[in-house]
Each structure stands twice: as C-alpha cells, then as structure tokens.
Write a protein that holds these residues in place. Sequence first.
Motif, PDB file in Angstrom:
ATOM      1  N   LEU A  42      31.731  35.689  41.015  1.00  0.00           N
ATOM      2  CA  LEU A  42      31.293  35.027  42.249  1.00  0.00           C
ATOM      3  C   LEU A  42      30.625  36.020  43.191  1.00  0.00           C
ATOM      4  O   LEU A  42      29.655  35.683  43.882  1.00  0.00           O
ATOM      5  CB  LEU A  42      32.501  34.380  42.944  1.00  0.00           C
ATOM      6  CG  LEU A  42      33.140  33.206  42.190  1.00  0.00           C
ATOM      7  CD1 LEU A  42      34.402  32.748  42.904  1.00  0.00           C
ATOM      8  CD2 LEU A  42      32.162  32.055  42.074  1.00  0.00           C
ATOM      9  N   ALA A  43      31.149  37.240  43.213  1.00  0.00           N
ATOM     10  CA  ALA A  43      30.584  38.255  44.115  1.00  0.00           C
ATOM     11  C   ALA A  43      29.146  38.581  43.733  1.00  0.00           C
ATOM     12  O   ALA A  43      28.302  38.807  44.601  1.00  0.00           O
ATOM     13  CB  ALA A  43      31.442  39.512  44.085  1.00  0.00           C
ATOM     14  N   VAL A  44      28.871  38.584  42.426  1.00  0.00           N
ATOM     15  CA  VAL A  44      27.496  38.849  41.973  1.00  0.00           C
ATOM     16  C   VAL A  44      26.560  37.779  42.537  1.00  0.00           C
ATOM     17  O   VAL A  44      25.471  38.080  43.047  1.00  0.00           O
ATOM     18  CB  VAL A  44      27.420  38.873  40.426  1.00  0.00           C
ATOM     19  CG1 VAL A  44      25.969  38.903  39.959  1.00  0.00           C
ATOM     20  CG2 VAL A  44      28.160  40.075  39.879  1.00  0.00           C
ATOM     21  N   PHE A  45      27.011  36.521  42.487  1.00  0.00           N
ATOM     22  CA  PHE A  45      26.163  35.444  43.001  1.00  0.00           C
ATOM     23  C   PHE A  45      26.015  35.513  44.517  1.00  0.00           C
ATOM     24  O   PHE A  45      24.936  35.263  45.055  1.00  0.00           O
ATOM     25  CB  PHE A  45      26.725  34.080  42.567  1.00  0.00           C
ATOM     26  CG  PHE A  45      26.276  33.710  41.188  1.00  0.00           C
ATOM     27  CD1 PHE A  45      25.060  33.074  40.992  1.00  0.00           C
ATOM     28  CD2 PHE A  45      27.035  34.029  40.088  1.00  0.00           C
ATOM     29  CE1 PHE A  45      24.615  32.764  39.718  1.00  0.00           C
ATOM     30  CE2 PHE A  45      26.608  33.731  38.819  1.00  0.00           C
ATOM     31  CZ  PHE A  45      25.389  33.097  38.623  1.00  0.00           C
ATOM     32  N   ALA A  46      27.123  35.843  45.194  1.00  0.00           N
ATOM     33  CA  ALA A  46      27.050  35.958  46.656  1.00  0.00           C
ATOM     34  C   ALA A  46      26.087  37.089  47.035  1.00  0.00           C
ATOM     35  O   ALA A  46      25.309  36.975  47.983  1.00  0.00           O
ATOM     36  CB  ALA A  46      28.440  36.226  47.228  1.00  0.00           C
ATOM     37  N   GLY A 240      33.513  40.483  34.681  1.00  0.00           N
ATOM     38  CA  GLY A 240      32.954  39.464  35.589  1.00  0.00           C
ATOM     39  C   GLY A 240      31.578  39.860  36.089  1.00  0.00           C
ATOM     40  O   GLY A 240      30.673  39.019  36.181  1.00  0.00           O
ATOM     41  N   THR A 241      31.412  41.135  36.404  1.00  0.00           N
ATOM     42  CA  THR A 241      30.125  41.612  36.915  1.00  0.00           C
ATOM     43  C   THR A 241      29.052  41.518  35.828  1.00  0.00           C
ATOM     44  O   THR A 241      27.918  41.099  36.096  1.00  0.00           O
ATOM     45  CB  THR A 241      30.251  43.070  37.403  1.00  0.00           C
ATOM     46  OG1 THR A 241      31.242  43.110  38.430  1.00  0.00           O
ATOM     47  CG2 THR A 241      28.941  43.588  37.944  1.00  0.00           C
ATOM     48  N   LEU A 275      26.663  47.068  40.522  1.00  0.00           N
ATOM     49  CA  LEU A 275      27.483  48.179  40.011  1.00  0.00           C
ATOM     50  C   LEU A 275      28.589  48.566  40.991  1.00  0.00           C
ATOM     51  O   LEU A 275      29.586  49.178  40.617  1.00  0.00           O
ATOM     52  CB  LEU A 275      26.601  49.411  39.747  1.00  0.00           C
ATOM     53  CG  LEU A 275      25.564  49.276  38.630  1.00  0.00           C
ATOM     54  CD1 LEU A 275      24.765  50.571  38.509  1.00  0.00           C
ATOM     55  CD2 LEU A 275      26.249  48.962  37.301  1.00  0.00           C
ATOM     56  N   ALA A 276      28.389  48.194  42.259  1.00  0.00           N
ATOM     57  CA  ALA A 276      29.398  48.551  43.268  1.00  0.00           C
ATOM     58  C   ALA A 276      30.609  47.615  43.206  1.00  0.00           C
ATOM     59  O   ALA A 276      31.665  47.935  43.771  1.00  0.00           O
ATOM     60  CB  ALA A 276      28.769  48.488  44.657  1.00  0.00           C
ATOM     61  N   ILE A 277      30.462  46.471  42.526  1.00  0.00           N
ATOM     62  CA  ILE A 277      31.538  45.470  42.556  1.00  0.00           C
ATOM     63  C   ILE A 277      32.803  45.937  41.823  1.00  0.00           C
ATOM     64  O   ILE A 277      33.903  45.854  42.382  1.00  0.00           O
ATOM     65  CB  ILE A 277      31.024  44.116  42.011  1.00  0.00           C
ATOM     66  CG1 ILE A 277      29.994  43.549  43.007  1.00  0.00           C
ATOM     67  CG2 ILE A 277      32.171  43.134  41.817  1.00  0.00           C
ATOM     68  CD1 ILE A 277      29.305  42.290  42.523  1.00  0.00           C
ATOM     69  N   PRO A 278      32.726  46.455  40.576  1.00  0.00           N
ATOM     70  CA  PRO A 278      33.971  46.865  39.905  1.00  0.00           C
ATOM     71  C   PRO A 278      34.755  47.952  40.659  1.00  0.00           C
ATOM     72  O   PRO A 278      35.965  47.790  40.854  1.00  0.00           O
ATOM     73  CB  PRO A 278      33.486  47.350  38.528  1.00  0.00           C
ATOM     74  CG  PRO A 278      32.227  46.601  38.297  1.00  0.00           C
ATOM     75  CD  PRO A 278      31.576  46.500  39.634  1.00  0.00           C
ATOM     76  N   PRO A 279      34.085  49.043  41.140  1.00  0.00           N
ATOM     77  CA  PRO A 279      34.882  50.012  41.908  1.00  0.00           C
ATOM     78  C   PRO A 279      35.485  49.401  43.178  1.00  0.00           C
ATOM     79  O   PRO A 279      36.604  49.736  43.553  1.00  0.00           O
ATOM     80  CB  PRO A 279      33.872  51.106  42.271  1.00  0.00           C
ATOM     81  CG  PRO A 279      32.691  50.884  41.440  1.00  0.00           C
ATOM     82  CD  PRO A 279      32.715  49.488  40.948  1.00  0.00           C
TER      83      PRO A 279
END
Lengths: 301, 224
Positions: A42-46, A240-241, A275-279
């Motif tokens: 979801l964060a990728v889409f946001a 997810g990312t 790429l910032a989402i998993p960390p």
Amino acid sequence: MNARLSKLLHFVAGDAQADRVVPPTGYTARLTVFAAASMAFLAVFALALSLATGRLADRWGEALAKSSTIRISAPADQMDAQVLAVTEVLATTPGVKEARPLSQDEQRALLEPWFGPDLPLDQLPIPRLVEVIEDEEGIDAEGLKARLAGEAPGAVLDDHARWREPLVRAANRLRQLGFVAIVLIAALAAVVITLAASAALSANEQVIRVLRLVGARDNYIARAFVRRYTLRALSGAIVGTLLGSLAVFLLPPAGDQASFLTGLGFKGWQWLWPLAIPPLAALVAFLATGQAAKTVLQEKR
Amino acid sequence: MIELEQVSYGYGAGTLLSEISLKLAPGSFHFLTGPSGAGKTTLMKLCYGELIASKGRVTLFERDARQLTRDDVAQVRRRIGVVHQDCQFLDHLDVAENVALPLTVSGRSLSDESELEDLLAWVGLSRQRAAKPPELSGGERQRAALARAVIMSPDVILADEPTGNVDWDMSLRLLKLLVELNRMGKTILIATHDMNLIRSAKAQVQARVLRIANKTVQHAGADL
C-alpha cells in the motif's frame, strides 16, 4: 558513530544461539510478515500517488502558466483589424515567445464537441482567439491588458490564472494526502506489529519465565523478540515493496497527454523511492516491538 | 549469602509466611520441609528474588532484595542455581541447549565443549543430549534441571521438590549429586516433604532441617 554502527551490525548479524531461545513458529510470525508486506504494498501506491500528483501539479502549473489566450469580440467588419492590432501589440510585448490567431478550422475543432462538425463559423458572431506562448520570463499580464485596452478594445486577455490555481491547489492537496496516507500506513504497521509482538510475548510467558530463571536480563529477552520481529517486518516489506513496484510498473503507460490515472507511477530516479520502504518498515517494527517488549516485560515483573 | 529477617509474605489478604528469619551460610546444606501448601515454594522464591517480601528484609549476596532492579535480579540468578519441581525447560531446545541456557543468556561460553559433555555425563544424560525435554522421563528432567542449575558454577543451589516425580533410586541418585556439589563448597537448600530422603542424607552430609509450620520456620534442631 563507529560504536553505533558496530551495535547496528551486531544487531543485524545477531547471535544464532540467542535467536534460538525464542520459539521460531507461531501465527504472529506469519501475521507480522503478511502485515508488513501488505503495508509496504500500500505504501508503494501511496508513494506513487504522491509523486504522480506532484508531477501533475507541476505539469498543470507549468503548462498553463506558460500560455494564455486573447479573446477578441468585435463586429465582423472590424474583426480582422482588431486581430492585426492584437498581433502587433503582442509582437512588441516582452515575454511573448510566440503568438498566433487560431484558424477557422482550429476554432471549429474546439467548438465541435458542443455544436457538431458543420458549424458555420463565418456566419456566427464567434470571438476570435489568439494563442500566446510565453517565454521563460513570462508576460506582464496587467501591462498587456492595459495596452490591449488602448489598441484593440474588443480584446480580453485570459492568462488562465482563474482556473489554473484551483487545479494546482487540488493536485498539491492530493500530494499531501498521499504523504498523509504513507504516515498512516506506517502508524498502522506499527500498531499491527505491536499487537503481534505483544501477543507473541504473552504467548511465550513460559519462555520468559525460564529465561529469567536462568539469569537473562530483560534487554536480552527483548532483543531476541525485537530482532526477530524487525527481520520479519523487513522481509515482509521487501516482498510487499517488490510486488507493489511491479504492480505500478505494469500499470498502463503514460502518454504525452497523460491523464490523471495513466500518470500514476514513478519516473526516472523516483523508482528509488520505494527502496526506502523496507528499511522504514524495519525501523517501525524495531521501535514498536521494543516498546511492546518493554511494556510486557514490565507487566510480567 | 542469603538471609531472611522477620520476613512475611501473603497472597491477597492471607498471610502464608510470617516473620521468618533464616540464614544460609556459605557451604551449608539445608532441607526445608513441611506439609503441602505450607509455603516451601514461596520461601524458595523469596530466596532467589522471584517474590518480594511483604514485610521484613531479604538479603541476597549482601544486597536488599527490595532494592534490586530487574537486571540486578538477573545477576543474582546467575549466582543461584534453581531446580524447580516442574523443571521449566524451553521445549523447542534440546537437552544440551537447555542445560547450556544460563551460559547462553549471560553471553558466556564453555571454555571447552567437553565440559558440557562431562556435565551431561555427570547427571547421566549423555545419550539424551539431543532429545527434547518432553521426550525425557521425570528423573531425566530433574537431572537435566540440576545440570542447568550448576553449569554457571553458582554459589547457591535451591532445589524445590527435586525428587517429587521420581522413584526412590532416582531420588538417591539426585541426592548424591547434590551432596557432591555441597562438598565442592556449594550452599544447598532442598525443599522436600520426603522424610526418607532427609534420613538418607544423614550418612552423607551434615544438614540442618528447617520445618515450615504455622506460617513460620522452625529449626528442627538436631543435625541429621
């Protein structure tokens, strides 16, 4: 700094023996991975929404800011003279890169959606339009209006500001909402992971009792859980990312006349953002699990 | 080493132990006896900081137990080996890992892997080293718990009904191990209601018997 880095590396590398003190299975493990993967997706889409609306706002802003239209209303016998007067004014106006009256065919094409293809333009009192393309510096709208009032009284300058501003404002608001969505997703991830970690800690009451019995410090117990949940969140978020990015990548391509939906996605270096989402997910899990462990271990004193 | 002064403890409104005074001197061997529900386990828990006295003062290695932080308690537990009646293992780890658990959590390791093998051999569990705790018999679990309790070479060993679930031969075997530890200088406190076990110890060690009755500890007086 080196000490911090060393601590971080030690945390990531972990202690194989210490990791084994917490039972490896349990539904909370799968829940955490699934929650992290879903949140990352979801964060990728946001993120894509935020970046796309940002681009949209810039595009609308730039495109409309660099063009304007002059509408000339005059009796038929004065129309050509007024058009000529306007083009002469524009030829000597600083900031005008290009100016040209729209041809009959172009005006007919503009009106076709409302009046059909056989509109007799030459028999109707339709205003003539002059398209003005501005250079980088742009025109002085007020100065041009004053000159037009003197040279061509039937000419009205429309610099698009009236309807450009709400569009850009709406796009900017959408961009902000996208970022708010990312923050909410991060908060929701923290809540879910906290609940999962708390449930795991409660389910492992016997493990905690045994570890304390043999002299384990609370930090040691907490670290075993925190590391495990951080790594689970990280692995879930990576999956997810990847899936989210793939889904964005597979969206219909944006053409030159990109509409709002087809423009959703990343462009160029923006592909680095996911790429910032998993960390970030791992950091959220680290903090959330740490807090949950601290609370539960204090309660189980 | 471990001292209780006028200690009381109660669950809810009731008082289980009242104004108990007790001192475990280094190298001493004590039995703690009394009927079921008298408070033997509670007294043991007070001795290793699991419970905090309602009244009175518990001193663990010269420190007031009430003042200890959780980390301090953890540190104290590394000097006290506890053998529970129900043993309390991590069932997902094998016997060797469970026995070595005190070392694992304290970040230490055996200087030589053979020391663990020697310890397992000492309690007769060499063949069961890879077994999981649920696969062990009652006696094997008690011996594994004893091995875990001593692996850090603690100053004190507290054993709560260590022979509660084992046959007589195994009881004697466990007693022998505890007596050996006492001869090495360890302080031993065994909670049991098995008077035969106490009598059997008579020939092997000089032990004092403490009896919980009427919420307090009575020194049985004569050394066995």
